[in-house]
Design an enzyme around this catalytic site. Structure first.
Site, PDB file in Angstrom:
ATOM      1  N   ILE A  13       0.835  -1.205   0.000  1.00 28.48           N
ATOM      2  CA  ILE A  13       0.000   0.000   0.000  1.00 28.48           C
ATOM      3  C   ILE A  13       0.871   1.257   0.000  1.00 28.48           C
ATOM      4  O   ILE A  13       0.549   2.243  -0.670  1.00 28.48           O
ATOM      5  CB  ILE A  13      -0.946  -0.031   1.231  1.00 28.48           C
ATOM      6  CG1 ILE A  13      -1.941  -1.202   1.106  1.00 28.48           C
ATOM      7  CG2 ILE A  13      -1.703   1.287   1.378  1.00 28.48           C
ATOM      8  CD1 ILE A  13      -2.719  -1.519   2.375  1.00 28.48           C
ATOM      9  N   SER A 139      -6.148   0.090  11.198  1.00 28.56           N
ATOM     10  CA  SER A 139      -6.806  -1.127  10.728  1.00 28.56           C
ATOM     11  C   SER A 139      -8.088  -1.337  11.511  1.00 28.56           C
ATOM     12  O   SER A 139      -8.179  -0.976  12.690  1.00 28.56           O
ATOM     13  CB  SER A 139      -5.869  -2.324  10.946  1.00 28.56           C
ATOM     14  OG  SER A 139      -6.575  -3.535  10.812  1.00 28.56           O
ATOM     15  N   TYR A 154      -0.761  -7.310  16.626  1.00 34.93           N
ATOM     16  CA  TYR A 154      -1.113  -6.331  15.588  1.00 34.93           C
ATOM     17  C   TYR A 154      -2.319  -5.503  16.026  1.00 34.93           C
ATOM     18  O   TYR A 154      -2.296  -4.264  15.985  1.00 34.93           O
ATOM     19  CB  TYR A 154      -1.401  -7.079  14.285  1.00 34.93           C
ATOM     20  CG  TYR A 154      -1.751  -6.204  13.112  1.00 34.93           C
ATOM     21  CD1 TYR A 154      -0.770  -5.552  12.381  1.00 34.93           C
ATOM     22  CD2 TYR A 154      -3.090  -6.025  12.728  1.00 34.93           C
ATOM     23  CE1 TYR A 154      -1.093  -4.752  11.294  1.00 34.93           C
ATOM     24  CE2 TYR A 154      -3.427  -5.228  11.649  1.00 34.93           C
ATOM     25  CZ  TYR A 154      -2.424  -4.594  10.929  1.00 34.93           C
ATOM     26  OH  TYR A 154      -2.764  -3.799   9.848  1.00 34.93           O
ATOM     27  N   LYS A 158      -2.464  -1.478  16.896  1.00 32.33           N
ATOM     28  CA  LYS A 158      -3.259  -0.524  16.101  1.00 32.33           C
ATOM     29  C   LYS A 158      -4.269   0.207  16.990  1.00 32.33           C
ATOM     30  O   LYS A 158      -4.554   1.389  16.755  1.00 32.33           O
ATOM     31  CB  LYS A 158      -3.957  -1.239  14.937  1.00 32.33           C
ATOM     32  CG  LYS A 158      -3.004  -1.741  13.842  1.00 32.33           C
ATOM     33  CD  LYS A 158      -2.349  -0.612  13.041  1.00 32.33           C
ATOM     34  CE  LYS A 158      -1.570  -1.136  11.837  1.00 32.33           C
ATOM     35  NZ  LYS A 158      -0.898  -0.086  11.060  1.00 32.33           N
TER      36      LYS A 158
HETATM   37  P1  NAP Z   1       3.191  -4.848   3.487  1.00 33.54           P
HETATM   38  O1  NAP Z   1       2.935  -5.198   2.082  1.00 33.54           O
HETATM   39  O2  NAP Z   1       3.663  -5.888   4.436  1.00 33.54           O
HETATM   40  O3  NAP Z   1       4.199  -3.611   3.510  1.00 33.54           O
HETATM   41  C1  NAP Z   1       4.619  -3.082   4.738  1.00 33.54           C
HETATM   42  C2  NAP Z   1       5.637  -2.007   4.475  1.00 33.54           C
HETATM   43  O4  NAP Z   1       6.081  -1.510   5.753  1.00 33.54           O
HETATM   44  C3  NAP Z   1       6.884  -2.519   3.754  1.00 33.54           C
HETATM   45  O5  NAP Z   1       7.373  -1.507   2.908  1.00 33.54           O
HETATM   46  C4  NAP Z   1       7.860  -2.752   4.898  1.00 33.54           C
HETATM   47  O6  NAP Z   1       9.217  -2.684   4.522  1.00 33.54           O
HETATM   48  C5  NAP Z   1       7.506  -1.560   5.760  1.00 33.54           C
HETATM   49  N1  NAP Z   1       8.048  -1.673   7.101  1.00 33.54           N
HETATM   50  C6  NAP Z   1       7.808  -2.589   8.057  1.00 33.54           C
HETATM   51  N2  NAP Z   1       8.553  -2.346   9.142  1.00 33.54           N
HETATM   52  C7  NAP Z   1       9.257  -1.221   8.871  1.00 33.54           C
HETATM   53  C8  NAP Z   1      10.205  -0.458   9.587  1.00 33.54           C
HETATM   54  N3  NAP Z   1      10.592  -0.798  10.816  1.00 33.54           N
HETATM   55  N4  NAP Z   1      10.722   0.647   9.013  1.00 33.54           N
HETATM   56  C9  NAP Z   1      10.355   1.009   7.764  1.00 33.54           C
HETATM   57  N5  NAP Z   1       9.476   0.312   7.018  1.00 33.54           N
HETATM   58  C10 NAP Z   1       8.952  -0.788   7.579  1.00 33.54           C
HETATM   59  O7  NAP Z   1       1.874  -4.240   4.181  1.00 33.54           O
HETATM   60  P2  NAP Z   1       0.652  -3.417   3.550  1.00 33.54           P
HETATM   61  O8  NAP Z   1      -0.481  -4.329   3.400  1.00 33.54           O
HETATM   62  O9  NAP Z   1       1.109  -2.618   2.404  1.00 33.54           O
HETATM   63  O10 NAP Z   1       0.310  -2.462   4.780  1.00 33.54           O
HETATM   64  C11 NAP Z   1       0.531  -1.063   4.752  1.00 33.54           C
HETATM   65  C12 NAP Z   1      -0.244  -0.444   5.902  1.00 33.54           C
HETATM   66  O11 NAP Z   1      -1.638  -0.745   5.787  1.00 33.54           O
HETATM   67  C13 NAP Z   1       0.178  -0.951   7.280  1.00 33.54           C
HETATM   68  O12 NAP Z   1       0.107   0.081   8.222  1.00 33.54           O
HETATM   69  C14 NAP Z   1      -0.890  -1.990   7.592  1.00 33.54           C
HETATM   70  O13 NAP Z   1      -1.029  -2.211   8.980  1.00 33.54           O
HETATM   71  C15 NAP Z   1      -2.101  -1.317   7.000  1.00 33.54           C
HETATM   72  N6  NAP Z   1      -3.216  -2.228   6.728  1.00 33.54           N
HETATM   73  C16 NAP Z   1      -3.103  -3.183   5.778  1.00 33.54           C
HETATM   74  C17 NAP Z   1      -4.192  -4.007   5.527  1.00 33.54           C
HETATM   75  C18 NAP Z   1      -4.150  -5.077   4.474  1.00 33.54           C
HETATM   76  O14 NAP Z   1      -5.157  -5.784   4.314  1.00 33.54           O
HETATM   77  N7  NAP Z   1      -3.072  -5.209   3.707  1.00 33.54           N
HETATM   78  C19 NAP Z   1      -5.374  -3.863   6.264  1.00 33.54           C
HETATM   79  C20 NAP Z   1      -5.445  -2.867   7.226  1.00 33.54           C
HETATM   80  C21 NAP Z   1      -4.365  -2.040   7.445  1.00 33.54           C
HETATM   81  P3  NAP Z   1      10.084  -4.023   4.180  1.00 33.54           P
HETATM   82  O15 NAP Z   1       9.793  -4.351   2.747  1.00 33.54           O
HETATM   83  O16 NAP Z   1      11.482  -3.564   4.431  1.00 33.54           O
HETATM   84  O17 NAP Z   1       9.622  -5.105   5.120  1.00 33.54           O
END
Ligand code: NAP
Length: 231
Positions: A13, A139, A154, A158
């Protein structure tokens, strides 16, 4: 041109938020904890003729936050928006009865503490960019009203991010900075998994619109696709 910093911008995202905001005309600072993964994301966007800036930033590391904030101050006079997107989900599902200290601690450090410390560190730049906005990507799993067992570290982290959003909104109101918690919905990313209903474009758009379409006077709210989510 308005400048926005996105954390965890190298994939999922976060990367799509960077793409959409860059297409909308923002100057985007894509941050990532890995130089290599960050630069690969910048290169992918460059192939689409989108020019974004890179910042190395590990949001779970206090020293990295301080270094990145100092670096940003040397490059920019003001920041108009911060999107605290980076997060981890170390255990899929996961009952509270089996949660480990490491899971709980890691989730809190990355998902709650990181956004708070980064907002503090960037305060001078955000104040210089006012009216500025902070969007904490939260979330539905952080909603206390809807909380059931599972997704423990998690979900708790959140909920705590939502609490931090309220406190930051109150503290930053006199400084002309609004703060909201926003959920992207359940999105097909590495975190959301293949079974999620929303494509990444839609999940990112659900966050981006709180910057581009809503009023900056909205602050201290927990927002989802259908409006406010119960805390
Ligand atoms: P994702 O694909 O796992 O990507 C997570 C991103 O966060 C990656 O770029 C990761 O970097 C980075 N990250 C994690 N720890 C970090 C750190 N210590 N410092 C800097 N970067 C870090 O997750 P996503 O689905 O895109 O989620 C993005 C946001 O949406 C999050 O806040 C998540 O909680 C929220 N969200 C997602 C969903 C869903 O269904 N996907 C639902 C509700 C909320 P690396 O590549 O280095 O690991």
């Amino acid at each position: 041109m308005k400048t926005v910093l996105v954390t965890g911008g190298n994939k999922g995202i976060g990367l799509e938020i960077c793409r959409q905001l860059s297409q909308t005309g923002y100057h985007v600072i894509l941050s990532a904890r890995s130089q290599e993964r960050g630069e690969a994301a910048i290169a992918a966007l460059a192939k689409e003729k989108l020019k974004v800036e890179f910042l190395l930033l590990d949001t779970a590391d206090e020293a990295s936050i301080a270094t990145a904030a100092a670096e940003l101050r040397s490059r920019h006079k003001a920041l108009h928006a911060l999107i605290n997107n980076a997060a981890i989900l170390p255990v899929w599902g996961g009952s509270i009865l089996e949660s480990t200290a490491a899971e709980l601690r890691d989730c809190f450090v990355t998902n709650t503490l990181g956004p708070i410390l980064l907002t503090q560190a960037l305060l001078p730049l955000l104040q210089a960019g006012r009216p500025a906005r902070v969007i904490n990507v939260s979330s539905q799993l952080g909603s206390l009203q809807n909380m059931t067992d599972g997704w423990t570290g998690y979900g708790i982290s959140k909920s705590a991010l939502n609490a931090a959003t309220r406190k930051l909104a109150d503290a930053l109101k006199p400084r002309g900075i609004s703060v909201v918690a926003a959920s992207p919905g359940w999105v097909r990313t590495d975190m959301g998994g293949e079974g999620a209903p929303l494509p990444v474009e839609k999940g990112a758009a659900n966050i981006v619109r709180h910057l581009t379409e809503t009023s900056g006077s909205i602050s201290g709210q927990f927002l989802g696709e259908q409006g406010q989510i119960p805390w």
